[in-house]
Design an enzyme around this catalytic site. Sequence first.
Site, PDB file in Angstrom:
ATOM      1  N   CYS A 384       0.481  -1.452   0.156  1.00  0.00           N
ATOM      2  CA  CYS A 384      -0.036   0.064  -0.084  1.00  0.00           C
ATOM      3  C   CYS A 384       1.015   1.296  -0.427  1.00  0.00           C
ATOM      4  CB  CYS A 384      -1.107  -0.133   1.433  1.00  0.00           C
ATOM      5  SG  CYS A 384      -2.387   1.573   0.285  1.00  0.00           S
ATOM      6  N   HIS A 510      -4.069  -4.865   0.590  1.00  0.00           N
ATOM      7  CA  HIS A 510      -3.093  -5.869   1.465  1.00  0.00           C
ATOM      8  C   HIS A 510      -3.229  -6.854   1.298  1.00  0.00           C
ATOM      9  CE1 HIS A 510      -2.519  -1.552   4.107  1.00  0.00           C
ATOM     10  NE2 HIS A 510      -3.774  -1.662   3.241  1.00  0.00           N
ATOM     11  N   GLU A 512      -1.727  -9.503   3.445  1.00  0.00           N
ATOM     12  CA  GLU A 512      -1.621  -9.769   4.834  1.00  0.00           C
ATOM     13  C   GLU A 512      -2.843 -10.456   4.913  1.00  0.00           C
ATOM     14  OE1 GLU A 512      -0.660  -6.647   4.165  1.00  0.00           O
ATOM     15  OE2 GLU A 512      -1.748  -5.342   5.232  1.00  0.00           O
TER      16      GLU A 512
HETATM   17  N1  GLN Z   1      -1.592   6.676   2.938  1.00  0.00           N
HETATM   18  C1  GLN Z   1      -1.910   5.940   1.465  1.00  0.00           C
HETATM   19  C2  GLN Z   1      -3.412   5.865   0.717  1.00  0.00           C
HETATM   20  O1  GLN Z   1      -4.747   6.453   1.192  1.00  0.00           O
HETATM   21  C3  GLN Z   1      -2.027   4.353   1.866  1.00  0.00           C
HETATM   22  C4  GLN Z   1      -3.217   3.736   3.138  1.00  0.00           C
HETATM   23  C5  GLN Z   1      -2.389   2.569   3.491  1.00  0.00           C
HETATM   24  O2  GLN Z   1      -1.676   2.304   2.961  1.00  0.00           O
HETATM   25  N2  GLN Z   1      -2.962   1.527   3.905  1.00  0.00           N
HETATM   26  O3  GLN Z   1      -3.139   5.780  -0.679  1.00  0.00           O
END
Ligand code: GLN
Length: 536
Positions: A384, A510, A512
């Site tokens: 992310c 994600h 994970e």
């Molecule tokens: N802050 C980033 C976004 O909103 C990444 C979010 C995250 O790592 N879950 O796109």
Amino acid sequence: MSNSTKYIFVTGGVTSSLGKGIIAASLAKLLQARGYSTTIQKLDPYINIDPGTLNPYEHGECFVTNDGAETDLDLGHYERFLNVPTSQANNVTTGRIYQSVIEKERKGEFLGKTVQVIPHITDEIKERIQILGKKGTFDIVITEIGGTVGDIESLPYVEAVRQMLWEHENDCLVVHLTLIPYLAAAGELKTKPTQHSVKQLLELGVQPDILCCRTEHPLDLNLRQKIAKFCNVSVNAVIESRDAETIYDVPLLMQQEELDKVVLEKLQLSSKTTPNLDAWKEFLHTLKNPKHEVNIGLVGKYVELKDSYKSISEGFIHAGVSNECRVNVKWIHSEKLSKENIDKELGGLDGILVAPGFGSRGISGKIDAVRYARENKIPFFGICLGMQCAVIEFARNVIGLKDANTTEIAEDTKDPVIDMMEEQKTISDKGGTMRLGAYKCELKPDSYSAIAYNTEKISERHRHRYEFNNKYLPTFEDKGMIATGKNPETGLVEIVEIPGHPWFVGAQFHPEYKSTVAKPHPLFVAFIKAALENKK
Ligand code: GLN
């Protein structure tokens, strides 16, 4: 034997942090192994609608389900143990309960009645508990009540449990988790706090059926008899819950204590099959007897609180077992990384993972960590924000766009290589408004990702507002960073890779959240494999 859904409530007494979530997940695992389809639900007594708006320092990781619910990290344990996805219905907070009661009140659904905690709030709680049972998918629903008995906030939940016990006498059961402290000076285990916490439950009209006693020392028969007598439970319902080497030991420890057997007897259920935990035991055996070892750096800004990256560290454990390898995680604070110490901090690592996150704090350390991994050919995994940092780093240091940035931290950057999604621009509410939950993704044949997944069509869970800016894609691909995963409907870039590097993968989603004991996540498995192969 009745065919109706059975409800097991797990409450906690004496202190918090006794591991109710792990006990609930372990019991569910044992019941599942006996052929009962089981799900677990967490009721959280705080006023936030969900933990999505909570700082990780407050509440650890926010776990995301397929249907896009932002939930308590215990749901991650439930999924990792059971290998069955959870949903919005598996996590309910006081805020959500009140929100729906108030919405009903505004619609006039209470027909002019005064709206009160009893019956309206408790009815709503009972309905939320029974939703999972009514679906007909589950034989057994385990409901974990957050907080500790005696807290003001958990009173309506305990009252809802009392009513359910009264209304469905033969289909409900209460497991109470307590602490048996050891007083070193007296050289004794003490039962009084447990007696008191059971009394507190009794005052609220709830008699627990089973006591799970957290203890650092074995509970002998004498002590079990004493607890049984004072707390009105049978001796075999006093379960010892000793500190374990890993959370994955707990189902086997609970099996030794016959927790599942006592539960089934009390619910008048027979054991449909002999519990088969062979795969679980094999997992544990490999976990405890690894053949290899790798050192992975986890670069993040919440590393003081390891619960903030719970699913990632569990993902490493699962992927380690797949590779017969111990994964030593070095927690690296991205704010403390500097040009001066980066060699010392990251040199010698077999793999580097740059973690998810929000906001500008610690981001430059993350970008430097990506550069270090890219230039020194260390296997790299960005998740992310970690993927977004990889994109920014590549833009700045390979393409030569010195001002490249994400508009999350530099709104007026000349080169917004990561930019806010169009549909996000008009949203002002913070809770539940990100791109959340499962989305499809198609992989480029022969990419690291396609090889890892061994398929080209996947679905993964998201939680973010910003995206790769497709305007820049041709330049990136020309210079060697390839979009190997894309959303088939929108064309959004979901994965970037650098071919030719030992292993360099950034995922906008994600992974994970989907790693379980039964199914370690393919990208984690491939990352650890690459780290092992590139070990110095
Ligand atoms: N802050 C980033 C976004 O909103 C990444 C979010 C995250 O790592 N879950 O796109």
